[in-house]
Write an enzyme that holds these catalytic residues in place. Structure first.
Site: not given
Length: 405
Positions: A125, A155, A230
């Site tokens: 992402h 992911d 992230s």
């Protein structure tokens, strides 16, 4: 006789009070006590006087910086070891405004270096839909990155840059992690590069990822992570990567709430192993199409259990077909949607109860293509255990549509 000591004490107290209130100046006793208990000069400190228009300031200054305690030394050691392996990632996508004019949009995240060939691991992402990806190293050098492979279901994304003298991260294992174990997160929160936070493992649990993808055995931590973290590493106390920081539970606020999650590093290792061996991610599959069963539907069609996944269709030549599992033979309708009844009902996977499609997907994600698993099924009223060798979802891609598992 017993009253004589008491009377003597009272006389002495009264005498002391009379003397201090009539013959000794006020404040002298306090001054005498102060000078009596005054401590000597503090060790390793110097008193320095600064004179100026506002008066004199007497400051006590340490002669030298104190030595770091054991905990501080460990924090510093983890940071020094891991920082050169952590990168900042800027992804640029193109959106269109109200007048259909192109408008560049940038997103930021983190990642970490896997080897000296420039391979970098991050979250999918972080770079999703990006037309350009740029990586900034700890020494501020910037490089254009190529996206080699992605695994949307987990992911994860693999990037590569062409840069000299790279320092790879040290990967640990995510097996046998313990709640209470100390962890560190390093990344790029809010664009503040090289930020380290510390916490503990708060829990190990299954969650849904940013794209509603299941993450098995996600590492929950109270180490502060924020937008921009992230894709960065979650480290143990030796500075080794045990997870990939992925998600924060923010309850609508776009900042840390003390609940962050990381993908276990063993999931990433399986992703990398598939790419190295096959050039793509081999997602395990049963090659079936299923219908989720609840108590009402089970009662209507007379199933042996009031939960599970009813196999509507078995793909010819797929994993379930080779294991002898049966699909539906009778057409019916659930509202306006046609369904096939009469197939096997899956209620277990390697001893784990299967009640929803998410349960089955999570169980599959914990395995790899080629693994042999045991399904617990009902065929009519008969309970059975069936061994199945998991297939590769890519081999059957598109033949069962979106409901393939």
């Amino acid at each position: 006789m017993k009253l004589r000591p008491v009377l003597l004490v009272l006389v002495l107290l009264c005498g002391f009070y009379f003397l201090t209130t009539h013959f000794i100046p006020a404040g002298s006793v306090a001054s005498w006590v102060h000078h009596t208990v005054k401590l000597g000069p503090q060790p390793n400190a110097t008193e320095t006087a600064f004179k100026g228009p506002l008066g004199t300031f007497n400051l006590t200054e340490a002669d030298a910086a104190p030595a770091f305690d054991t905990e501080e030394q460990q924090n510093i050691a983890v940071y020094k070891k891991a920082l050169p392996s952590v990168v900042n990632i800027t992804s640029t996508a193109v959106a269109f405004d109200f007048f259909y004019g192109p408008v560049p949009q940038q997103g930021q995240g983190s990642g970490f270096i896997l080897d000296k060939q420039g391979h970098i691991l991050t979250n999918n992402h972080v770079i999703m839909n990006a037309q350009r990806v740029q990586v900034t190293l700890w020494n501020k050098h910037q490089y254009k990155a190529q996206v080699l492979q992605v695994d949307k279901n987990h992911d994860l994304a693999l990037l590569q840059i062409d840069a000299p003298d790279l320092q790879p991260a040290t990967l640990s294992t995510s097996q046998n992690l313990v709640v209470g174990q100390r962890v560190y997160a390093i990344g790029n929160p809010f664009g503040l590069s090289g930020t380290m936070t510390r916490g503990i493992i708060s829990a190990i649990r299954s969650i849904r990822g940013p794209q509603n993808n299941p993450i098995e055995d996600a590492i929950q931590t109270d180490a502060a992570v924020n937008p921009g973290n992230s894709g960065g590493p979650l480290l143990n106390s030796r500075g080794e990567v045990i997870g990939i920081t992925t998600l924060i539970a923010n309850n609508g606020a776009d900042q840390s709430s003390g609940i962050g999650f990381a993908i276990p590093i063993n999931t990433a290792k399986a992703f990398l192993n598939d790419i190295a061996k096959y050039g793509y991610v081999r997602r395990p599959s049963l090659d079936i199409q299923t219908l989720a069963i609840g108590p009402d539907i089970a009662a209507q069609i007379g199933l042996a259990a009031d939960y599970g996944l009813l196999i509507e269709r078995v793909l010819p030549g797929g994993a379930a077909d080779k294991a002898g599992l049966h699909g539906g033979t009778e057409r019916a309708y659930q509202g306006n949607i046609p369904v096939m009844l009469g197939g096997d009902l899956i209620v277990g996977f390697d001893g784990q109860e299967i009640a929803t499609p998410q349960d089955l997907q999570a169980a599959l994600n914990a395995h790899r293509t080629g693994d042999v698993v045991t399904l617990t099924i009902f065929r009519g009223q008969r309970r059975m255990e069936v061994k199945v060798t998991l297939g590769d979802a890519k081999d059957q891609q598109g033949q069962l549509g979106q409901q393939q598992t």
